[in-house]
Design an enzyme around this catalytic site. Structure first.
Site, PDB file in Angstrom:
ATOM      1  CB  CYS A   7      67.933  44.227   4.563  1.00  0.00           C
ATOM      2  SG  CYS A   7      67.609  43.490   6.163  1.00  0.00           S
ATOM      3  CB  CYS A  83      64.938  42.546   7.419  1.00  0.00           C
ATOM      4  SG  CYS A  83      64.860  44.253   6.906  1.00  0.00           S
ATOM      5  CB  CYS A  91      59.140  49.859  -1.367  1.00  0.00           C
ATOM      6  SG  CYS A  91      59.576  48.524  -0.255  1.00  0.00           S
TER       7      CYS A  91
END
Length: 162
Positions: A7, A83, A91
């Protein structure tokens, strides 16, 4: 299997998921959580709810997802974003190419109102996450090929809230 929940702030949803899977996984799964921009603290409503639910909170802390992209970090098998903000961010590279899926949950920490309204938002988030995690722990993960597992994980993320 090692599972990472991501998140943005790593203070509420990902923390709830980490704690719940570590309890529900009964040793089959080892859960971790992290954030792209960690808040540095676990939300007190998350801790209160987990403690009232008799789920261990001793190892929980808000941390950066960079910890899990470093040499020597645990190799992840599954990575879930919980989220929408984290799902949209680039990422880090996860060693071992883990399976990924998005299991978006509304942010209980963003709820304004009374303490009871905030507690209800956290209960709702844990309810959604625990339902999804229960589906995960009941999957025959070891028997599914990567394509079938990916479909199942995506289906779980799209399942209606309980």
């Amino acid at each position: 299997m090692n599972v990472l929940f991501l998140c943005t702030g790593n203070s509420a949803r990902s923390i709830l998921a980490e704690a719940y899977l570590n309890m529900a996984g009964k040793g089959r799964f080892k859960a971790f959580s992290a954030g792209s921009r960690p808040s540095g603290r676990v939300n007190p409503y998350a801790l209160e709810l987990l403690e009232k639910s008799r789920i261990d909170t001793t190892a929980l802390r808000s941390k950066s997802w960079d910890e899990f992209a470093q040499p020597g970090a645990p190799k992840m098998d599954l990575v879930f974003t919980v989220c929408d903000s984290a799902a949209a961010e680039p990422c880090p590279f996860w060693p071992g190419q883990p399976m990924t899926a998005h299991w978006g949950v509304p942010d209980p920490a963003a709820v304004e109102g009374s303490d009871e309204q905030k507690r209800q938002a956290f209960r709702s988030a844990l309810s959604v996450l625990s339902a999804r995690i229960n589906l995960l722990v009941n999957l025959p993960v070891e028997k599914l090929d990567r394509l079938a597992l990916k479909k199942k994980l995506d289906d779980i993320g799209g399942a209606p809230a309980p």
